[in-house]
Write a protein that holds these residues in place. Structure first.
Motif, PDB file in Angstrom:
ATOM      1  N   THR A   1      -8.465 -59.680  38.025  1.00 33.66           N
ATOM      2  CA  THR A   1      -9.705 -60.448  37.855  1.00 33.66           C
ATOM      3  C   THR A   1      -9.434 -61.943  37.935  1.00 33.66           C
ATOM      4  O   THR A   1      -8.314 -62.391  37.700  1.00 33.66           O
ATOM      5  CB  THR A   1     -10.341 -60.121  36.487  1.00 33.66           C
ATOM      6  N   PRO A   2     -10.476 -62.705  38.253  1.00 28.03           N
ATOM      7  CA  PRO A   2     -11.843 -62.301  38.583  1.00 28.03           C
ATOM      8  C   PRO A   2     -11.903 -61.621  39.968  1.00 28.03           C
ATOM      9  O   PRO A   2     -11.121 -61.950  40.858  1.00 28.03           O
ATOM     10  CB  PRO A   2     -12.631 -63.618  38.598  1.00 28.03           C
TER      11      PRO A   2
ATOM     12  N   VAL B   1     -19.410 -59.812  39.115  1.00 26.70           N
ATOM     13  CA  VAL B   1     -18.063 -60.367  39.040  1.00 26.70           C
ATOM     14  C   VAL B   1     -17.329 -59.697  37.890  1.00 26.70           C
ATOM     15  O   VAL B   1     -17.771 -59.755  36.739  1.00 26.70           O
ATOM     16  CB  VAL B   1     -18.099 -61.892  38.850  1.00 26.70           C
TER      17      VAL B   1
ATOM     18  N   THR C   1     -14.510 -59.469  35.234  1.00 26.92           N
ATOM     19  CA  THR C   1     -13.760 -60.492  34.507  1.00 26.92           C
ATOM     20  C   THR C   1     -13.102 -59.865  33.276  1.00 26.92           C
ATOM     21  O   THR C   1     -13.588 -58.869  32.741  1.00 26.92           O
ATOM     22  CB  THR C   1     -14.681 -61.661  34.113  1.00 26.92           C
TER      23      THR C   1
ATOM     24  N   VAL D   1     -13.153 -66.017  34.035  1.00 22.59           N
ATOM     25  CA  VAL D   1     -13.862 -66.580  35.186  1.00 22.59           C
ATOM     26  C   VAL D   1     -14.742 -67.713  34.690  1.00 22.59           C
ATOM     27  O   VAL D   1     -15.380 -67.616  33.641  1.00 22.59           O
ATOM     28  CB  VAL D   1     -14.710 -65.517  35.926  1.00 22.59           C
TER      29      VAL D   1
ATOM     30  N   LYS E   1     -12.296 -55.338  30.429  1.00 18.23           N
ATOM     31  CA  LYS E   1     -12.952 -55.950  31.584  1.00 18.23           C
ATOM     32  C   LYS E   1     -14.448 -55.674  31.534  1.00 18.23           C
ATOM     33  O   LYS E   1     -14.866 -54.549  31.220  1.00 18.23           O
ATOM     34  CB  LYS E   1     -12.346 -55.426  32.884  1.00 18.23           C
TER      35      LYS E   1
END
Length: 368
Positions: A8-9, A257, A259, A274, A329
């Motif tokens: 990630t991101p 997204v 993250t 992020v 996450k």
């Protein structure tokens, strides 16, 4: 692999939601007997642009010459640059593209026209131009009828320029307070565009294309008046938090997204990996696209990004803090997906938790 195994991101695209969005918009265009020319500045991915054409789009829209060049290199052959082009170097690049594809672009002033006439001298094909009509967004485009008439008279006098039609963008519909106001702004914009198309006809210039665009009116399934030939929505392919607020559901949001939670420094604060460089610092503060914070945490009730640093997202929510651990996450639905796509080298196409494919964002950074 499972998508939550990605580092990630990471920019995720849910294939099943995206395909439903694509088919729904194509069906909407077909029902109203207009062409669909999606604006690919949203995703910036040639493979997705080709998919849009495979599903029925007549061609694509881009914002910059650089985007057109990348799309052409990847097999896209019918491209409209929905922007005024100024500068001989950019026009030379368009002239080169015109040797192998169908390409058109916007104008709204005789200065642009004079440059085009000079650069396209001796070209195998005339420059294909559409005049932009300003319809209330307070951006570029013709405002006064007298200026429009002057511009069209100049077009008629050119030997290297061909008038293809008119286009407009009702971006101010994003700021409508409700569906009724959005519809009123949309109809006012369309009618103004059609009026200028009629003026061209009266001057002996047939507008082959009358092009309108912005996502909210089309997601709300407003009727498209007779005389419009094509529509140019962009965000519909992925949707985002602001567009979700227009239609009242996040179910159409295909992009997120991924993250990682990297810190829980207080009883209510959570930090993920992020920040502005991965989700932007954009928000919308007016009308039916109004968003909370800087992105919505997917799958958690009323949980939003409260602030961003370059590489950190800051969340204040005690309930959320107690539900996640460092290393977990989570997904963020961006407020505005278009600039977010431009921040990533690749997007990951997923389906039922599996990573299907990594898609290069090949038009990333093509700002010239």
């Amino acid at each position: 692999m499972k998508y939550f195994e990605l580092d990630t991101p990471a920019l995720l695209i849910d294939r099943d939601i995206m395909m439903e969005n694509l088919r729904s918009m194509q069906n909407y265009a077909d029902i109203h007997n207009v062409q669909l020319r999606p604006h690919t500045k949203t995703h910036k991915m040639p493979k997705l642009a080709r998919l849009q054409e495979d599903l029925g789009a007549i061609g694509i829209t881009v914002a910059k010459v650089g985007e057109a060049e990348v799309m052409a290199e990847n097999g896209l052959k019918n491209i409209f640059i929905a922007n005024e082009i100024v500068g001989k170097s950019k026009l030379e690049r368009i002239k080169t593209l015109a040797e192998t594809i169908d390409i058109s672009f916007g104008i709204d002033h005789t200065f642009q026209l004079n440059q085009i006439e000079e650069v396209f001298e001796g070209a195998s094909k005339k420059a294909q131009v559409l005049v932009e009509i300003e319809v209330g967004e307070q951006r570029s485009g013709i405002i006064e009828e007298s200026d429009y008439i002057t511009l069209l008279e100049a077009v008629k006098a050119c030997k290297n320029v061909e008038f293809k039609g008119v286009f407009s963008h009702d971006g101010h519909s994003y700021k409508a307070e409700n569906v009724e106001e959005c519809k009123a702004l949309y109809l006012e914009s369309v009618n103004r565009t059609l009026h200028f198309a009629k003026l061209a006809e009266e001057m002996g210039l047939n507008p082959e294309v009358v092009s309108i665009g912005s996502t909210p009116p089309f997601m709300l399934k407003f009727k498209i008046p007779s005389g419009v030939t094509e529509i140019r929505p962009g965000t519909y392919i992925f949707m985002d938090a602001s567009q979700a607020n227009v239609i009242g559901t996040y179910d159409n949001c295909a992009a997120s997204v991924l993250t990682t939670v990297i810190s829980k420094p207080t009883n209510e604060r959570v930090i993920t990996d992020v920040g502005a460089k991965g989700i932007t610092a954009q928000s919308r503060s007016k009308g039916h696209t109004t968003t909370k914070g800087f992105g919505r945490i997917k799958g958690f009730s009323d949980t939003y990004i409260h602030g961003v640093f370059d590489e950190h997202a800051i969340i204040y929510n005690e309930e959320f803090r107690n539900q996640v651990n460092i290393g977990d996450k989570v997904e963020i639905i961006p407020n505005h997906i278009c600039p977010v796509c431009n921040l990533y080298e690749n997007a990951f196409l997923i389906s039922e938790s599996e990573v299907i494919e990594a898609l290069p964002v090949e038009c990333r950074g093509k700002l010239q």
